[in-house]
Design an enzyme around this catalytic site. Sequence first.
Site, PDB file in Angstrom:
ATOM      1  N   LYS A 125      13.388 -14.774 -10.579  1.00  0.00           N
ATOM      2  CA  LYS A 125      13.155 -13.702 -11.569  1.00  0.00           C
ATOM      3  C   LYS A 125      12.191 -14.193 -12.646  1.00  0.00           C
ATOM      4  O   LYS A 125      11.249 -13.504 -13.001  1.00  0.00           O
ATOM      5  CB  LYS A 125      14.450 -13.292 -12.251  1.00  0.00           C
ATOM      6  CG  LYS A 125      15.333 -12.223 -11.760  1.00  0.00           C
ATOM      7  CD  LYS A 125      14.874 -10.968 -11.185  1.00  0.00           C
ATOM      8  CE  LYS A 125      14.135 -11.076  -9.901  1.00  0.00           C
ATOM      9  NZ  LYS A 125      14.722 -10.614  -8.705  1.00  0.00           N
ATOM     10  N   GLU A 146      17.985 -17.414  -7.689  1.00  0.00           N
ATOM     11  CA  GLU A 146      17.597 -16.058  -8.065  1.00  0.00           C
ATOM     12  C   GLU A 146      17.083 -16.025  -9.505  1.00  0.00           C
ATOM     13  O   GLU A 146      16.103 -15.343  -9.815  1.00  0.00           O
ATOM     14  CB  GLU A 146      18.790 -15.109  -7.850  1.00  0.00           C
ATOM     15  CG  GLU A 146      18.592 -13.686  -8.300  1.00  0.00           C
ATOM     16  CD  GLU A 146      17.407 -12.972  -7.642  1.00  0.00           C
ATOM     17  OE1 GLU A 146      16.836 -13.487  -6.668  1.00  0.00           O
ATOM     18  OE2 GLU A 146      17.037 -11.906  -8.155  1.00  0.00           O
ATOM     19  N   TRP A 153      -3.080  -2.572  -1.478  1.00  0.00           N
ATOM     20  CA  TRP A 153      -2.721  -3.940  -1.848  1.00  0.00           C
ATOM     21  C   TRP A 153      -3.532  -4.817  -0.895  1.00  0.00           C
ATOM     22  O   TRP A 153      -3.296  -4.813   0.317  1.00  0.00           O
ATOM     23  CB  TRP A 153      -1.222  -4.144  -1.643  1.00  0.00           C
ATOM     24  CG  TRP A 153      -0.682  -5.449  -2.137  1.00  0.00           C
ATOM     25  CD1 TRP A 153      -0.377  -5.785  -3.413  1.00  0.00           C
ATOM     26  CD2 TRP A 153      -0.350  -6.587  -1.329  1.00  0.00           C
ATOM     27  NE1 TRP A 153       0.129  -7.059  -3.456  1.00  0.00           N
ATOM     28  CE2 TRP A 153       0.149  -7.578  -2.211  1.00  0.00           C
ATOM     29  CE3 TRP A 153      -0.431  -6.879   0.037  1.00  0.00           C
ATOM     30  CZ2 TRP A 153       0.568  -8.830  -1.752  1.00  0.00           C
ATOM     31  CZ3 TRP A 153      -0.009  -8.119   0.487  1.00  0.00           C
ATOM     32  CH2 TRP A 153       0.488  -9.082  -0.416  1.00  0.00           C
ATOM     33  N   HIS A 171      17.579 -36.226  -7.041  1.00  0.00           N
ATOM     34  CA  HIS A 171      16.948 -36.758  -5.828  1.00  0.00           C
ATOM     35  C   HIS A 171      15.432 -36.545  -5.853  1.00  0.00           C
ATOM     36  O   HIS A 171      14.794 -36.543  -4.810  1.00  0.00           O
ATOM     37  CB  HIS A 171      17.562 -36.112  -4.588  1.00  0.00           C
ATOM     38  CG  HIS A 171      19.016 -36.466  -4.422  1.00  0.00           C
ATOM     39  ND1 HIS A 171      19.433 -37.722  -4.066  1.00  0.00           N
ATOM     40  CD2 HIS A 171      20.139 -35.730  -4.619  1.00  0.00           C
ATOM     41  CE1 HIS A 171      20.763 -37.744  -4.021  1.00  0.00           C
ATOM     42  NE2 HIS A 171      21.215 -36.545  -4.361  1.00  0.00           N
ATOM     43  N   ASN A 182      -1.647   2.253   5.962  1.00  0.00           N
ATOM     44  CA  ASN A 182      -0.801   1.107   5.591  1.00  0.00           C
ATOM     45  C   ASN A 182      -0.557   0.288   6.853  1.00  0.00           C
ATOM     46  O   ASN A 182      -0.402   0.868   7.938  1.00  0.00           O
ATOM     47  CB  ASN A 182       0.561   1.570   5.075  1.00  0.00           C
ATOM     48  CG  ASN A 182       0.480   2.217   3.709  1.00  0.00           C
ATOM     49  OD1 ASN A 182      -0.581   2.258   3.104  1.00  0.00           O
ATOM     50  ND2 ASN A 182       1.606   2.723   3.238  1.00  0.00           N
ATOM     51  N   GLY A 183      -0.477  -1.013   6.719  1.00  0.00           N
ATOM     52  CA  GLY A 183      -0.222  -1.855   7.895  1.00  0.00           C
ATOM     53  C   GLY A 183      -1.447  -2.693   8.205  1.00  0.00           C
ATOM     54  O   GLY A 183      -2.375  -2.799   7.386  1.00  0.00           O
ATOM     55  N   ARG A 198       5.028  -0.026  -6.208  1.00  0.00           N
ATOM     56  CA  ARG A 198       5.014  -0.833  -4.988  1.00  0.00           C
ATOM     57  C   ARG A 198       4.033  -2.000  -5.085  1.00  0.00           C
ATOM     58  O   ARG A 198       4.084  -2.906  -4.257  1.00  0.00           O
ATOM     59  CB  ARG A 198       4.644   0.046  -3.793  1.00  0.00           C
ATOM     60  CG  ARG A 198       5.644   1.168  -3.546  1.00  0.00           C
ATOM     61  CD  ARG A 198       5.122   2.108  -2.500  1.00  0.00           C
ATOM     62  NE  ARG A 198       4.939   1.447  -1.233  1.00  0.00           N
ATOM     63  CZ  ARG A 198       5.844   1.420  -0.266  1.00  0.00           C
ATOM     64  NH1 ARG A 198       6.985   2.038  -0.428  1.00  0.00           N
ATOM     65  NH2 ARG A 198       5.597   0.793   0.858  1.00  0.00           N
ATOM     66  N   LYS A 231       6.234  -4.269  -3.944  1.00  0.00           N
ATOM     67  CA  LYS A 231       7.661  -3.950  -3.912  1.00  0.00           C
ATOM     68  C   LYS A 231       8.233  -4.034  -2.511  1.00  0.00           C
ATOM     69  O   LYS A 231       9.332  -4.482  -2.301  1.00  0.00           O
ATOM     70  CB  LYS A 231       7.877  -2.550  -4.507  1.00  0.00           C
ATOM     71  CG  LYS A 231       9.338  -2.124  -4.578  1.00  0.00           C
ATOM     72  CD  LYS A 231      10.122  -3.013  -5.509  1.00  0.00           C
ATOM     73  CE  LYS A 231      11.593  -2.653  -5.585  1.00  0.00           C
ATOM     74  NZ  LYS A 231      12.384  -3.745  -6.177  1.00  0.00           N
ATOM     75  N   CYS A 257       0.832  -1.202   0.000  1.00  0.00           N
ATOM     76  CA  CYS A 257       0.000   0.000   0.000  1.00  0.00           C
ATOM     77  C   CYS A 257       0.868   1.255   0.000  1.00  0.00           C
ATOM     78  O   CYS A 257       1.991   1.253   0.483  1.00  0.00           O
ATOM     79  CB  CYS A 257      -0.870   0.023   1.239  1.00  0.00           C
ATOM     80  SG  CYS A 257      -1.840  -1.458   1.436  1.00  0.00           S
ATOM     81  N   GLU A 272       8.499 -14.766 -11.303  1.00  0.00           N
ATOM     82  CA  GLU A 272       7.716 -13.611 -10.851  1.00  0.00           C
ATOM     83  C   GLU A 272       7.296 -12.699 -11.989  1.00  0.00           C
ATOM     84  O   GLU A 272       6.244 -12.080 -11.919  1.00  0.00           O
ATOM     85  CB  GLU A 272       8.422 -12.832  -9.742  1.00  0.00           C
ATOM     86  CG  GLU A 272       9.676 -12.117 -10.135  1.00  0.00           C
ATOM     87  CD  GLU A 272      10.332 -11.385  -8.968  1.00  0.00           C
ATOM     88  OE1 GLU A 272       9.638 -10.911  -8.077  1.00  0.00           O
ATOM     89  OE2 GLU A 272      11.574 -11.290  -8.978  1.00  0.00           O
TER      90      GLU A 272
HETATM   91  C1  F6R Z   1      12.046 -10.337  -5.914  1.00  0.00           C
HETATM   92  C2  F6R Z   1      12.015  -9.345  -4.860  1.00  0.00           C
HETATM   93  C3  F6R Z   1      11.658  -9.788  -3.499  1.00  0.00           C
HETATM   94  C4  F6R Z   1      12.423  -8.967  -2.455  1.00  0.00           C
HETATM   95  C5  F6R Z   1      11.913  -9.303  -1.047  1.00  0.00           C
HETATM   96  C6  F6R Z   1      12.708  -8.592   0.017  1.00  0.00           C
HETATM   97  O1  F6R Z   1      12.455  -9.785  -7.138  1.00  0.00           O
HETATM   98  O2  F6R Z   1      12.240  -8.188  -5.096  1.00  0.00           O
HETATM   99  O3  F6R Z   1      11.860 -11.146  -3.320  1.00  0.00           O
HETATM  100  O4  F6R Z   1      13.782  -9.246  -2.570  1.00  0.00           O
HETATM  101  O5  F6R Z   1      10.565  -8.956  -0.942  1.00  0.00           O
HETATM  102  O6  F6R Z   1      12.640  -7.219  -0.164  1.00  0.00           O
HETATM  103  P1  F6R Z   1      13.723  -6.251   0.458  1.00  0.00           P
HETATM  104  O7  F6R Z   1      15.012  -6.519  -0.237  1.00  0.00           O
HETATM  105  O8  F6R Z   1      13.192  -4.880   0.181  1.00  0.00           O
HETATM  106  O9  F6R Z   1      13.795  -6.560   1.916  1.00  0.00           O
END
Ligand code: F6R
Length: 613
Positions: free
Chosen positions: A490, A486, A79, A509, A105-106, A27, A608, A2, A493
């Site tokens: 990527k 990673e 959100w 396995h 927010n929260g 976000r 985000k 949010c 997502e």
């Molecule tokens: C994936 C991504 C998330 C963040 C995770 C932690 O591309 O961006 O997996 O890495 O939500 O976020 P931060 O780094 O802001 O603590």
Amino acid sequence: MCGIVGYIGKANAASVLIGGLRRLEYRGYDSAGLALLDGDVLHVSRAVGKVANLNESARADWDAELFQRAGTGIAHTRWATHGPPTEANAHPHLDESGHIALVHNGIIENYRSLRARLEKKGHHFHSETDTEVLAHLIGDCDKGDLLQAVRDALHQVEGTYGIAVVSSHEPGRIITARRGSPIVIGVGHGESIIASDATAILAHTQRVIYLDDDDIAVVTANAVDIRDLDNLPVTREIAELGLDAAAAEKGGYAHFMLKEIHEQPDSLANAIRGRLDLQIGSSVLAGMSTSPRELADISRVIMVGCGTSLHAAMVGEYAFGDLADIHAEARQAAEFRYRNPILGNRDLVVAISQSGETADTLAAVREARQKGAFVMSLVNVVGSTIARETGRGVYLHAGPEISVASTKAFTCQVSVLLMMALKLGRGRRFSRDEGLKLAREIEAIPELVRRVIAQDDSIAEIAARYLENEHAFFIGRGPMYPVALEGALKLKEISYIHAEGYHAAELKHGPIALLQEGTPVIVVACEGPAKDKTLGNVEECRARGARILGIITESDHEAEQVMDDFIAIPAAHPLVATIPATVALQLFSYHVARLRGCEIDQPRNLAKSVTVE
Ligand code: F6R
């Protein structure tokens, strides 16, 4: 997640608020809303979906003059947590009387009991949200002083909040408060802007005040008066954002993600600049601020993070172990505090986070501090909660990362972890020459990445061959194992292809049962001690008909031969190579998602900055 924007001042509040919400779009959100105060009349508009929908519906709801005239308002991108993304659930929410509007927010954890109590008193609710309960509670506490009412309500609330509140009975001010969810106030000339994220403020002013937990501020066009929950005045410094507004724009790229991938030579140069000491073959990380004796005393490094930041921590685990002979662990932040970790003052706990607001990582920081560990952060967003709570740490200097999928933050995190490991290693076992050799390798990272980005077009051509499969596997060994994780994260997502990352040895396995003719297996098999074994695992996959894309070292003809496709990265130390290898996978995922027509910068369901546990 949010986003909050509030404005009071001489400008047209509606445009500032809509502009601010647009800057917070990255976000992740699924509905939006806006409340304007026109003199002592409150107008509210909400819409499901994009901020553009809100802009349209607000213009349809209100006459153009109101849009131009109103100088005070609050706005929100939601959100969904409590209740689906509907217009009724979108913020702002009103109190029973309809004169108080709130954005939040929260999560209000005790909202059910509060709602039951308020319903008994005759309050009517129109949404499924926890936020509406807080709006009603403030209204219930209002005896003619909004500040007092907010304070009284917050005393009854359990959970987290960043809020902005307006009342048509007190049009000259906005009340804002925080506990566990960030609020930053931009201090302009004759105007103030409240936001949950400084990106919404950038275009207006560089001068900001960060609220701390349990602060309540009365914000007018010309002043910010901050109190604690007991109404005692508190002083918060005005800080300079030091961010360029253009950094939060796409700058001609089709997507923020592509821009941020391409920015990496510069962001990495910024993360590394001034932090390598080529005289003594070590690194200079002011934020670690430890004496050589304190460094020598560290017995364990524990890194906590989530998602991509956790993958950076996993690379760090190899770096600290291999370079500094120190026991290192990457821990999933959400689990950390519930495992009752055994920590002491010789443990260095490093919180890794792009946003510096991730609730799980913040909780891990608090637990580690409680247990007396030496805690520091590795964060991108300056002034974020984790950066401020840890007090010491190293900023990434990656610049604003707008795309939900993290790219440049990851590579900067890894580069800073390598410099930390170099510093610890030099204090323990590295000779000056060994330290110098590694320092030079780290210094070359931006150039290595530039050479991968130069292959953007050919990577796009390769990506075009991987669009049809709904499943993909990413494998690697050693420090390339987290790179594989990673890469899979990527791809899944942003392209919605089901992608799993595995240690290359793990495939047999169990997961190998899923391989069929043409199943993509993306293998990170760069030069290093684990390469031959990884190529052995590739053969196992080929024997089952998998289509192999290799991330390999330039001129490695042996590796080229076992791949259906390959992306070659420049030769480098195996730990350093994790960075260009990741960049190759970022570009691959980006192009797969683009060619599949996905909404790359704001993938469905994602946010985000994840400020709920
Ligand atoms: C994936 C991504 C998330 C963040 C995770 C932690 O591309 O961006 O997996 O890495 O939500 O976020 P931060 O780094 O802001 O603590």
